[in-house]
Write an enzyme that holds these catalytic residues in place. Structure first.
Site, short mmCIF file in Angstrom:
data_model
loop_
_atom_site.label_atom_id
_atom_site.label_comp_id
_atom_site.label_asym_id
_atom_site.label_seq_id
_atom_site.Cartn_x
_atom_site.Cartn_y
_atom_site.Cartn_z
N GLU A 116 -9.24 66.74 -22.84
CA GLU A 116 -10.80 66.84 -23.89
C GLU A 116 -12.12 66.55 -23.83
OE1 GLU A 116 -6.93 66.08 -26.82
OE2 GLU A 116 -8.10 68.16 -27.69
N GLU A 136 -0.05 69.40 -26.13
CA GLU A 136 0.28 68.83 -27.57
C GLU A 136 0.95 69.31 -27.59
OE1 GLU A 136 -2.81 69.78 -25.55
OE2 GLU A 136 -3.74 67.86 -25.83
#
Ligand SMILES: CCCCCCCCCCC[C@H](O)CC(=O)SCCNC(=O)CCNC(=O)[C@H](O)C(C)(C)COP(=O)(O)OP(=O)(O)OC[C@H]1O[C@@H](n2cnc3c(N)ncnc32)[C@H](O)[C@@H]1OP(=O)(O)O
Length: 721
Positions: A116, A136
């Site tokens: 990210e 995640e």
């Protein structure tokens, strides 16, 4: 030596500030790293000698993502303020919206928060074979640093939802094809190319691209809606009991409809809710529990080094032996497979070939690699090849005398350093090695069927097994991509012993009048992939009948004896093996409940005669779960009490990987602690008053319940390890 944690910044003569993340071993984004990043980005943006910025990870790894330890602290304390409020400030304001261009220099891996951060940069330069992904969801949360918004804008919505929902990582090579990576360069050139790229953006030679503002890969609203509809169907299929998949799709959709910034805000909101969910607690526990299994006191902490294992002999080419041989071959270990006659040998060889073919046809293996693996394989009928093997794995039927004879023979023909392992699932290792003088190198290598696919390797040590032999087997386990869990010696070891009440409880319920297909359906709704009756069909009912007496000898006081398996076999039903058990198995279609099996159930009910007043009992779905799984918890308590596992979390991993207990419930002990030892104790006590000693609470459970302790709390135990 203390590990060096922090973020550094060096400004070169070219005007490029190189910001480096250091947090070994994976440069996870712990609190000091996040605050360090904020400080350095602010600094770099303010300094007039800085024209452009490169972000890199120390030691050849960009970043393994946000520090998962923080999730665990939040779970223990319930304190959400431990989470940084950084998503927008760091990733959007300081990074993506920075006036100075930022390039990510990606080596090794960029996962979760790591990827990210890279996506918030204005370009990404990567080394070959770097691992890129947003895993995640495997932790019960969603990406929280804008990944739900930026990945679709960089690789397209369909690919992004596929990567996020399935937690699938890709290589930097694939990343380049998709547009996630702007340049792929040799490892030695990553930093220099990134510097140059950053300057090129600063000086207008390359475009200044902000991922969140891009729309070129998203497609029309109707196309996006169609993709999200398919994603929702996928989520329903792969994660029916988990909240994070559907929540993630909602967050992605928000960004598609109202724009990326709105999506980022919703992402933070949803992240906050999910991080405290039971699912996240269970999955984070499993993450650390799995890694803890590689720490074995007096084995991995005494300076021993694993010896190389290059050639292994497998004795017995049945289902287990051929699966084990396949797993070894796939990791380039030479295998000799021994059988007692040519017919059995040919069957074994064909099974190994069929396993490889299956992997190729499912796209899990290339034809080339299958060919290479098979070139390391040899079938034999005698012990000539055994003189230079590093390990033997015996995988014959569960017959004590046969195993004892085999171990006596291999002791003579193998070199003195050779490891002598048995794949027994039940028999005491001391008994197997009784007739040898090699007790220190005898060890259990208990694989789960199908051995080339199931991830658990239960390593059973007797009191005599040497630390070196355990370490060697752990290394082999890791080399063949299994998770090795070291356990002590007892009938059934950790997994099969803990789960032996599972099918017995199901039989008791069926004999009490509960519909067996309902039992299976309730248990699959709880999260196990197969209910107890379908699982029995899969294993074949002959096995249950063979090991039953071995269990009865030691655990007879708490066994429910059901005639159903014998009756089933008598009626010609051995489960999937012969196409007929509780279910009907036809090629190419899903197993179908077989109503005609109910006559067998009726006969069993007549023989056991345990229905109160001759009438079926009435139970809720919750009661079915409790009557089946609380006896399993009870046996897990005995396993903990006797020190058969090093730590409670080892049993959690063993239950998840060996029995497919739902990982989002954290494993059998973690789940029991969530339900509460006191509640389980009281329920079992009531059940034992009604239905007998099968449900009688164990001493360990009673003590924990009375003292308000968790089952997983460690104690000074009577360890077998
Ligand atoms: C108030 C609320 C506001 C909300 C705002 C949101 C703020 C929060 C945003 C979070 C954003 C982010 O989206 C969330 C994440 O990034 S979650 C983490 C995602 N990353 C992962 O899931 C990767 C997990 N790790 C792995 O898959 C592997 O470890 C590996 C990185 C591929 C390396 O594998 P390998 O080489 O085999 O080594 P090990 O697995 O054995 O690991 C070595 C040790 O490193 C520890 N480790 C690994 N990753 C992490 C991590 N991310 N955090 C902490 N620790 C990590 C691992 O435990 C091993 O430790 P030991 O040696 O002690 O056992």
């Amino acid at each position: 030596m203390a590990k060096k944690i922090g973020v550094t910044m060096e400004v070169g003569n070219d005007g490029v500030a190189v910001i480096t993340i250091s947090n070994p071993p994976v440069n996870s984004l712990a609190s000091p790293i996040i605050s360090g990043l904020k400080e350095k980005f602010r600094d770099a943006n303010q300094r007039i000698d800085v024209k452009a910025i490169v972000l890199i990870g120390n030691n050849g790894r960009f970043s393994g993502g946000f520090d998962i330890n923080v999730f665990q602290q939040v779970h223990k304390t319930g304190d959400l303020s431990l989470m940084p409020e950084v998503s927008v400030e760091l990733v959007c304001n300081l990074m993506e919206d920075s006036r100075k261009p930022l390039v990510a220099a990606v080596e090794g891996l960029a996962l979760g928060g790591g990827l990210e951060l890279a996506m918030a940069c204005h370009a990404r330069v990567a080394a070959p074979k770097a691992q890129l992904g947003l895993p995640e969801l495997t932790l019960g949360v969603i990406p929280g640093f804008g990944g739900t918004q930026r990945l679709p804008r960089l690789v397209g919505l369909a690919k992004a939802t596929d990567m996020i929902l399935l937690s699938k990582s890709i290589s930097s090579e694939e990343g380049q094809k998709l547009g996630l990576i702007d340049a792929l360069v040799p490892p030695g050139d990553v930093l220099s190319t990134s510097r140059k790229w950053a300057l090129d953006i600063a000086e207008g030679r390359k475009p200044f691209l902000r991922s969140l503002h891009r729309t070129d890969k998203i497609g029309s609203l109707s196309e996006a809606r169609a993709i999200l509809k398919t994603s929702r169907q996928l989520a329903k299929k792969i994660a029916p009991n988990m909240p994070q998949h559907h929540a993630c799709i909602e967050v992605i959709e928000e960004g598609i409809i109202h724009g990326g910034y709105s999506g980022v805000l919703k992402e933070a909101e949803v992240f906050k809710q999910l991080v405290l969910s039971d699912t996240a607690k269970g999955l984070v526990h499993v993450f650390f529990a799995q890694r803890a299994t590689s720490k074995v006191p007096n084995v991995t902490d005494v300076g021993l080094k694993p010896r190389p294992i290059k050639k292994v002999a497998v004795i017995g080419g049945g289902l287990m032996g051929s699966g084990i041989a396949t797993a070894l071959l796939l990791s380039n270990i030479r295998v000799v497979l021994k059988e007692i006659n040519s017919e059995y040998l040919m069957k074994g060889i064909k099974s190994v070939e069929a396993n490889m073919k299956g992997l190729v046809s499912r796209g899990k293996l290339t034809q080339d690699k299958a060919g290479k693996a098979l070139s390391l394989f040899k079938g034999v009928l005698d012990y000539t090849e055994f003189k230079d093997v590093d390990m033997v794995i015996e995988a014959v039927i569960e017959n004590i005398q046969l195993k004892q004879n085999i171990f006596k023979e291999i002791e003579k023909v193998c070199s003195p350093h050779c490891i002598l392992a048995s794949n027994t699932s039940t028999i005491d290792l001391d008994v197997i090695g009784e007739k040898t003088n090699s007790k220190d190198r005898i060890v259990g290598a208990h694989f789960f069927s199908p051995a080339h696919l199931m991830p658990l390797l239960e390593i059973v040590r007797s009191k005599n097994t040497s630390a070196q032999v355990i370490l060697d087997l752990m290394a082999v386990g890791k080399a063949i991509k299994k998770v090795p869990v070291v356990v002590g010696n007892c009938i059934g070891f950790a997994v099969n012993r803990t789960f032996f009440p599972y099918s017995q409880a199901a039989h008791m319920l069926a004999n009490l009048g509960v519909d067996l297909f309902r039992i299976d359906s309730v248990i699959t709704s709880f999260g196990l992939p197969l209910g107890p009756f379908q699982l029995g069909d899969l294993a074949g009912h002959g096995i249950g009948l063979a090991v039953g007496p071995i269990y009865a000898k030691v655990y007879g006081d708490r066994m429910f004896r059901s005639p159903m398996t014998e009756l089933l076999l008598k009626s010609g039903r051995n489960g999937k093996i012969n196409g007929k058990g509780y279910y009907i198995y036809e090629k190419g279609s899903k197993p179908k409940p077989d109503p005609s099996v109910l006559s067998v159930v009726e006969e069993s009910r007549k023989l056991t005669n345990i229905m109160p007043g001759g009438k079926p009992i009435s139970v809720s779905d919750k009661e079915i779960v409790e009557m089946i799984l609380f006896p399993v918890v009870n046996e897990a308590c005995r396993v903990l009490d006797e020190g058969v596992v090093i730590r409670a979390s080892d049993l959690d991993i063993a239950s998840v990987l060996g029995m497919s207990f739902p990982s989002y419930r954290g494993g059998i002990v973690f789940w029991a602690d969530t339900v509460g030892p006191k509640y389980i104790y009281e329920r079992l006590k009531r059940l034992s008053e009604t239905y007998g000693s099968f449900f009688k609470p164990s001493r360990y459970l009673e003590e924990r319940a009375m003292n308000g302790m968790l089952l997983s709390e460690s104690k000074s135990s009577r360890s077998r390890l």
